[in-house]
Enzyme design. Structure first.
Site, PDB file in Angstrom:
ATOM      1  N   HIS A  48       6.178   4.328  -9.638  1.00  0.00           N
ATOM      2  CA  HIS A  48       6.580   4.664 -10.997  1.00  0.00           C
ATOM      3  C   HIS A  48       7.599   5.794 -10.982  1.00  0.00           C
ATOM      4  CE1 HIS A  48       5.948   4.364 -15.257  1.00  0.00           C
ATOM      5  NE2 HIS A  48       5.591   5.635 -15.381  1.00  0.00           N
ATOM      6  N   GLU A  70       6.155  -2.355  -9.420  1.00  0.00           N
ATOM      7  CA  GLU A  70       5.280  -1.538 -10.242  1.00  0.00           C
ATOM      8  C   GLU A  70       4.400  -2.430 -11.117  1.00  0.00           C
ATOM      9  OE1 GLU A  70       6.269   2.223 -13.102  1.00  0.00           O
ATOM     10  OE2 GLU A  70       7.121   0.251 -13.523  1.00  0.00           O
ATOM     11  N   ASN A 405       3.275   0.413  24.113  1.00  0.00           N
ATOM     12  CA  ASN A 405       2.821  -0.006  25.446  1.00  0.00           C
ATOM     13  C   ASN A 405       1.315  -0.185  25.476  1.00  0.00           C
ATOM     14  OD1 ASN A 405       5.056  -0.457  26.979  1.00  0.00           O
ATOM     15  ND2 ASN A 405       4.628   1.179  28.454  1.00  0.00           N
TER      16      ASN A 405
END
Lengths: 683, 117
Positions: A48, A70, A405
């Site tokens: 908002h 929104e 990794n």
């Protein structure tokens, strides 16, 4: 007086990026299917704020995109739409898209609008899907719209549209709202017919240019939900009189929207009067830094004390005689204390919590674990551990690689884990803490650990170690840090190319840090990164080469020895080496490298400082060791130009300039057989 | 003063025609400059000078400015000092149309594309 709005634009961008970080972080915390309303509310508020701010600054693409986002979030927080994993993923992608939009707007670059349009269509499709509790078409009993409206007490639009009466209060402009923008947004919803009411417009001479006197009555021809129309006026709550009535059902008007809003407030459902700005914590920003007011106050206080001490010394200096020597010593001692405290406080201002670096990890773990089909629980600790802003910025990529990794090669799939008698969900720990003047960051997983046999076999295959080499488990583990080393069976786009771990180590070392690996087969691996708290100050060993003083970073020094003739070897094509226990270490005569006039040119007349960089050892031949000290690093590049072999400079207590050695660079220089002067010309 | 030439325009009635006040508007014509514009227009009204408002450069405007110009339009017509638009930009005209102020501002209707401002 005109105001330069561009100064606020930078703040808007900073706050918007913070808001996006909040959205991402909270989206990752959302439990699909059992979403916490407060979490959804937090995400909604952030979106908002971004929407309102972007509209204020005319960033229409951002405002329009955020508007759809929104609307979806609003339905979720009202419980009208379920929080599904698909919706969360779409919202996460939308956050990425918004980041790209804001960045391209800020940097005036081209943005991939197609991707934004695609995402927006997906969001709208999601909005068009039936809400929670919606009846299946076959089960629905047709009920006239008017009856539904009457029953619910909420007018809905059928095929006509909405009649809107919008009368801003006088102070509307001062809230940042602009009817031009509001009506433009209404126009984007459908055909809009507008009639202005300027009955309250005063005489020109008596009007206040910053007050609002006009009103508008509009017909919006669009078969859309009332909430979408209300949302357009969300920012004007309390700053205008607003009526929204369906055009077709004008005879069944419910109480004006404003009265309904008052009821909502009484029911405690007024969320729009909450925070209008994202209340996220500050984000690391390369252009600026946020400092707590307490730190600023502390520095101001210390500067005040410094001024007092300086004034006292100044007074003492006037008409000084030897009877005041004790006062002078005391004053200088006080000055030293003030300066040291001020230095510590100023360094503290650059310190940021490592959470700024850690904040990237949850999203990455979420996306990668989905991609790899693994179940991973990420546990973070020590997020508030502080370190220098520059270190935070540069440690991010190495950390990301270590985590990738672990996810790719360390943690097993759920099936593999169950077969190994482990819980289905793997755990990845990321922690940070202070220890002995350094910051320690650990990346730990409970995967299958490093396979020492395979590592050693690969190293032998690539002739990185001799076939009969006797290595400790730690030495075997560290083989994976060598360039081009990878035991991955496949190269994935996640990892496995063998170009990562050596770069990780080099990046960490460039920060003055180190990395250690420990692993237990079947149980997991731990990568421990040790970093200095700050890059601006260095613990160094000062050495003399003739009349010159050089600083060797303490972190690079292994030992200092006085060389004996029988230790020296001369190898054709490789220069001088000396035998250090069971290995031969090249000798670098610093006076040759830097063209200095050394007092000692015979190796036995000087000292060797054995240093290590990039996995290689060299011995630096110097005249003498002068002492260890903390030095403030000054950039040579900023003040002069980049010089190979030198990482910076510092000013000693006697005012002389000492150059700080760049050990890895010296090693490379020595291998090339050139002097610094020759290389400086080509730098 | 001897030797000084003064050029002057005269109306058919022989009275000196007041020189127009030209208001050159920048790219962003919004509430941040509303006070400044109000001042200039007030001065022109006091001096009974016709006003030329040049909005050729305007890319962005808002309701505060448009409202101000509406009030000025009414005041100028009442005082019969007159005003005119010089090359109103598409963005400016589109914003005025959006707020239904085209007629009040006496803007030309042609060429309005409803372009965003």
């Amino acid at each position: 007086m005109s105001i330069d709005m561009s100064q606020f634009l930078q703040t808007f961008y900073e706050e918007s990026f913070e808001g996006l970080d909040v959205m991402e972080s909270e989206l990752l915390n959302l439990d699909a299917g059992a979403a916490d309303t407060e979490v959804v509310n937090t995400i909604f508020r952030a979106a908002h704020s971004i929407k309102g701010g972007s509209a204020t600054f005319g960033l229409d693409n951002v405002a329009t995109f955020t508007h759809v986002l929104e609307t979806l979030l609003d339905e979720m927080r009202d419980g009208k739409r379920q929080v599904t994993p698909e919706a969360v993923n779409l919202l996460l992608q939308s956050v990425d898209c918004l980041r790209g939009m804001l960045s391209s707007n800020r940097d005036d670059e081209v943005f991939d609008q197609q991707n934004a349009d695609r995402l927006r269509q997906q969001l709208e499709a999601l909005l068009g899907a039936p809400r929670v509790g919606a009846l299946e078409a076959s089960d629905a009993i047709p009920i006239p719209v008017a009856e539904i409206a009457a029953e619910a007490g909420v007018p809905t639009s059928a095929t006509g549209g909405w009649h809107i009466i919008f009368r801003p209060h006088e102070h509307l402009f001062l809230t940042g709202n602009d009817p031009v923008r509001i009506l433009r947004e209404l126009e984007s919803l459908g055909e809009l017919v507008t009639h202005v009411d300027c009955s309250k417009l005063p005489d020109f001479s008596g009007m206040d240019p910053e007050k609002s006197y006009l009103g508008w009555e509009m017909d919006l021809m669009a078969a859309i939900d009332r909430r979408i129309v209300e949302e357009v006026f969300a920012w004007t709550d309390g700053d205008c009189d607003l009526e929204i009535t369906p055009i077709q059902d004008a005879s069944q008007q419910c109480p004006p929207v404003e009265d309904r809003r008052k009821e909502d407030r009484r029911a405690g459902e007024d969320r729009r009067k909450g925070d209008r700005r994202a209340s996220a914590s500050s984000a690391a920003d390369t252009a600026s830094i946020r400092v707590g007011i307490d730190k600023v106050d502390s520095v101001i206080n210390l500067v005040g004390e410094l001024v007092i001490t300086q004034s006292m010394l100044g007074t003492l200096g006037e008409g000084f005689d030897m009877s005041k020597i004790h006062q002078l010593v005391e004053g200088l001692s006080q000055l030293e204390r003030n300066t040291r405290e001020l230095q510590e406080q100023v360094m503290q201002m650059r310190m940021l919590p490592i959470s700024f670096t850690f904040s990237r990890i949850p999203r990455m773990v979420h996306d990668l674990s989905q991609k790899l089909g693994k179940k991973v629980e990420l546990k973070l600790s020590g997020e508030q551990t502080e370190l220098d802003k520059t270190v935070i910025e540069k440690i991010g990529d190495p950390l990301v690689h270590l985590v990738r990794n672990s996810l790719d090669h360390g943690l097993e799939t759920p099936q593999e884990r169950i077969a190994a008698g482990k819980p289905e969900v793997g755990t990845l720990w990321l922690s940070a803490y202070h220890k002995g003047g350094n910051i320690i960051i650990e990346v730990k997983d409970d995967g299958h650990g490093l396979n020492a046999d395979r590592i050693l076999a690969k190293a032998v295959e690539r002739e990185l170690v001799a076939p009969d080499a006797q290595l400790t488990p730690e030495q075997i583990n560290e083989l994976i840090l060598l360039p081009g080393f990878s035991t991955a069976q496949e190269v994935s786009d996640v990892s496995g190319r063998g170009v990562g771990m050596d770069v990780v180590r080099r990046n960490i070392q460039s920060l003055g840090g180190s990395i250690e690996i420990s692993s237990q087969p079947g149980a997991g691996s731990t990568f421990t990164v040790r970093l200095p708290l700050t890059l601006a100050i260095l613990d160094g060993q000062s050495v003399a080469v003739g009349e010159e003083v050089y600083i060797v970073p303490l972190v690079s020094i292994i030992e200092s020895i006085q060389i004996k003739p029988e230790m020296i070897n001369r190898v054709a094509g490789k220069g001088e080496t000396f035998k250090l226990r069971d290995e031969y270490v090249p000798i670098i005569r610093l006076y040759e490298i830097f063209g200095a006039n050394a007092h000692a040119t015979e190796l036995v007349d000087g000292l060797l400082v054995v240093v290590e960089g990039d996995g290689h050892k060299i011995g630096l031949f110097v005249d003498d060791l002068l002492g260890q000290q903390q030095v403030v690093i000054k950039s040579l590049e900023t003040n002069y130009q980049r010089v190979n072999g030198i990482s910076g400079a510092t000013i000693l207590g006697n005012g002389a300039v000492a150059l700080i050695l760049d050990v890895p660079s010296l090693i490379r220089l020595a291998n090339h057989g050139t002097t610094v002067r020759q290389l400086k010309l080509s730098a | 003063m001897a030797g000084t030439k003064v050029s002057k325009k005269t109306t058919s009635a022989g009275a000196r025609k007041p020189r127009s006040a030209i208001i050159n508007c920048e790219e962003s014509l919004d509430i941040t400059v509303a006070g400044d514009i109000h001042g200039k227009l007030s001065k022109a009204l006091e001096e009974k000078r016709p006003v030329i408002i040049d909005t050729a450069k305007v890319k962005r405007t808002d309701a505060a400015i448009l409202q101000l110009l509406c009030a000025f339009s009414q005041a100028a017509n009442h005082a019969k000092t007159g005003f005119q638009w010089r090359k109103p930009s598409e963005e400016f005209m589109a914003a005025a149309k959006r707020l239904d102020l085209t007629a009040l501002l006496e803007l030309p209707v042609q060429g309005i594309q409803g372009k965003d401002s």
